[in-house]
Structures are given as C-alpha cells and as structure tokens.
Write an enzyme that holds these catalytic residues in place. Structure first.
Site, PDB file in Angstrom:
ATOM      1  N   LYS A  54      39.849  31.385  38.512  1.00 44.58           N
ATOM      2  CA  LYS A  54      40.931  32.288  38.931  1.00 44.58           C
ATOM      3  C   LYS A  54      41.806  31.621  39.995  1.00 44.58           C
ATOM      4  O   LYS A  54      43.030  31.720  39.961  1.00 44.58           O
ATOM      5  CB  LYS A  54      40.332  33.607  39.455  1.00 44.58           C
ATOM      6  N   GLN A  98      34.585  39.887  43.455  1.00 43.24           N
ATOM      7  CA  GLN A  98      33.817  39.432  42.301  1.00 43.24           C
ATOM      8  C   GLN A  98      32.485  40.193  42.232  1.00 43.24           C
ATOM      9  O   GLN A  98      31.736  40.245  43.206  1.00 43.24           O
ATOM     10  CB  GLN A  98      33.562  37.920  42.412  1.00 43.24           C
ATOM     11  N   ASP A 121      42.523  44.062  39.586  1.00 43.34           N
ATOM     12  CA  ASP A 121      41.504  44.222  38.535  1.00 43.34           C
ATOM     13  C   ASP A 121      41.679  45.563  37.815  1.00 43.34           C
ATOM     14  O   ASP A 121      41.059  45.793  36.768  1.00 43.34           O
ATOM     15  CB  ASP A 121      40.102  44.170  39.161  1.00 43.34           C
TER      16      ASP A 121
END
Ligand code: NAP
Length: 288
Positions: A54, A98, A121
């Site tokens: 990412k 995460q 997200d």
C-alpha cells in the site's frame, strides 16, 4: 464457448495511472499532496507485506505516505491516541488500520473511531450507512474494485439477476448494496442458504466472496454469466479462488482468475479513495 478473462492486474494498473494523473493535476492546481496514513501494530509478516504494498503504491501515484509501525505490545489506548492524532492531522487525507491487530488491541472498535472523512477503507458504520442510503461516500475497496471490473467490461447490471455468495461487512454486503444501487436484482447467499447451486444458476452476474476453495462449481454457472471470484484461498496447490475456474470458464462469458482478478483492484481503489477523501476534505467535487 471459452470465457473472456477479466485481467484485474491490467485494469488495476489503468486505475493507478489515472489516479497518478489526477494527483499530479490536483497538486499542480496548488493543493496539498493527498496523504495516506497506515497503522500496523505488531510484526505479522502477511500484514507487513500488505502495508508495504500500500505504501509503495501510494508513493508511485504521488500520494504522501505516513507509515506507522507499532510494537506488538502497544496498548489499545496508545493506538487510539495515534488514530485521534491522525484524524486531526491536515496532511493526512486517509487512514487505514491494518487488521487483524494483536489481542490487547480491539481493531474493530478502533476502526470505528477513524473520522468518516478519512475512512479510505470504507468500513466505519457512517460509511456503511452512507452506502446503504445511496449517498456519496467512501466505499470499501474490494467491493468498489469488483464494480470497477464490471464497469470496464460493460457488464449490463440494470435489471440483471445478480447473486452474491457471502454476506461479510467487508465484501458480500457492500457488493450486494452496490449492485442494487446499479439496479440489479440482487440475491445474497450465505452459509444457511438452501439450494445454493440453484440460486447461483439464476445469476447473470455471480460474485463469490466466501473463502472456500472451489465452492462454486462449473455447473452452478449460467451460460453467458459474468463471474467475479473474490476468494483468496491458500491450498497445497497454491492460491485459488472460490470458483472452480476451469469448469466455470466453459460456461461463463467473462470470468476473473485467482490470482490476477479482484486482488490487484483493492489497492488501486484504496488510492482512488485517498484522492477522493482529499478532494472532499478540500470542499471540491470528489465523487463521480
Ligand atoms: P468472511 O467474513 O469469512 O465471510 C464469508 C461469507 O461466506 C460469510 O457470509 C459466510 O456465511 C459465507 N459462507 C461460508 N461458507 C459458505 C458456504 N458453504 N456456502 C455459502 N456461503 C458460505 O470472508 P470475507 O472477508 O468476506 O472474504 C471472503 C473471501 O474473499 C476470502 O477468501 C477472502 O480471503 C477474500 N478476500 C479477498 C479480497 C481481495 O482483495 N481480493 C479482499 C477481502 C477478502 P455466514 O455469514 O452465514 O457465516
């Protein structure tokens, strides 16, 4: 008839190039560079690989990376304080925690304190509510990637029978909601669905998001259907999806492989979300 293969790697690369161009234009117009903060607690090797990917992808498109790596024994409160600081930091357009986190850190609860404006997200209850209401907002990356694959292959959704196997908050539910918003007739299946094979056979568009290797068999696929396999399963034979690809490809019109289908789209859509978040925070039009 052999199915057309949906090349997720190539489409993800197109999206990334588009984001890079848009970021350059955004910065060229005098705006601050969009920023993506990632937070990784602990040293899980798979999570570290995801975060590296990412951050590298962000740098490639001109998004500024804020890469926070915390020791495995970091307390819940410390992570919470970091997320609050990132919520307040004007350089940070998007925040990603995460998951999974170590046991002392409640990752689910912490996801919910991320500012909805920075929820790249798309997993906070506010983002889920905006999606459910059909209001503009940040959409979860993998479901958005599924929709992008369908869109770039001109798969007709209006009035189509769409079947989604899986109802997770991460994939199944948001995909079903996005398909409904695109005027498909949507059926969502799960572990308690009766006659799953029969339901799948109705699908013009079949999305598998289960996590069971080759659950969807070839004869569950309607002739001419578009089949999107979100599943990523590690087996002795390597990485495989939720669909029996070889058998399904003899009936489908279009199908995604695993790997190389949906997988690469997730990071591409994260980058797009980060740019959209930056635009929206600057009061500029953000949503197409
Ligand atoms: P999840 O949270 O475990 O949800 C799985 C869903 O499948 C649940 O709704 C479950 O039903 C349903 N299910 C399980 N067994 C079933 C069966 N035999 N028949 C019908 N439905 C069944 O998984 P997820 O997070 O949605 O992920 C699904 C898959 O996508 C996994 O392989 C994951 O690795 C992959 N994935 C890929 C990406 C990507 O970037 N490509 C991103 C995220 C996830 P119940 O609700 O009834 O339990």
């Amino acid at each position: 008839m052999a199915a057309g293969i949906i090349d997720g790697k190539a489409i993800a690369q197109q999206v990334r190039s588009e984001v890079a161009e848009e970021v350059a234009a955004w910065v060229g117009a005098g705006h601050d560079r969009p920023g993506l903060a990632t937070v990784l607690v602990g040293d899980d090797p798979a999570s570290a690989v995801y975060i590296n990917g990412k951050q590298k992808a962000s740098a490639e498109v001109g998004i500024e990376g804020f890469d926070h790596r915390l020791p495995v024994d970091t307390s819940h409160d410390e992570v919470e304080r970091l997320l609050e600081d990132l919520n307040d930091d004007p350089r940070v357009s998007g925040i990603l925690l995460q998951l999974p986190t170590p046991p002392q850190v409640d990752g689910g609860a912490l996801t919910e304190i991320i500012s909805p404006a920075k929820d790249v997200d798309g997993l906070t209850p506010i983002s889920a509510g905006l999606l459910a209401k059909g209001r503009p907002g940040l959409r979860p990356c993998t479901p958005a990637g599924v929709m992008e694959l369908l869109r770039r292959h001109d798969v007709a959704l209006e009035g189509a029978e769409a079947v989604v196997v899986g109802r997770s908050d991460l994939v199944g539910k948001p995909v079903a909601t996005l398909l409904l918003a695109a005027n498909a007739t949507v059926t969502t299946c799960h572990s308690r669905t009766r006659d799953l094979a029969e339901v799948c056979r109705r699908a013009d568009v079949l999305i598998a998001a289960v996590g069971r290797p080759h659950l969807v068999q070839g004869d569950w696929v309607k002739e001419g259907a578009a089949v999107i396999d979100v599943g990523i399963n590690r087996t002795d034979a390597g990485l495989t999806g939720d669909v029996d690809f070889a058998a399904a490809a003899t009936r489908a019109r279009l199908i995604t492989p695993v790997p190389g289908g949906v997988g690469p789209m997730t990071i591409a859509m994260l980058l797009r979300n980060t740019l959209q978040a930056a635009r929206s925070q600057a009061g500029e039009p953000a949503w197409s």
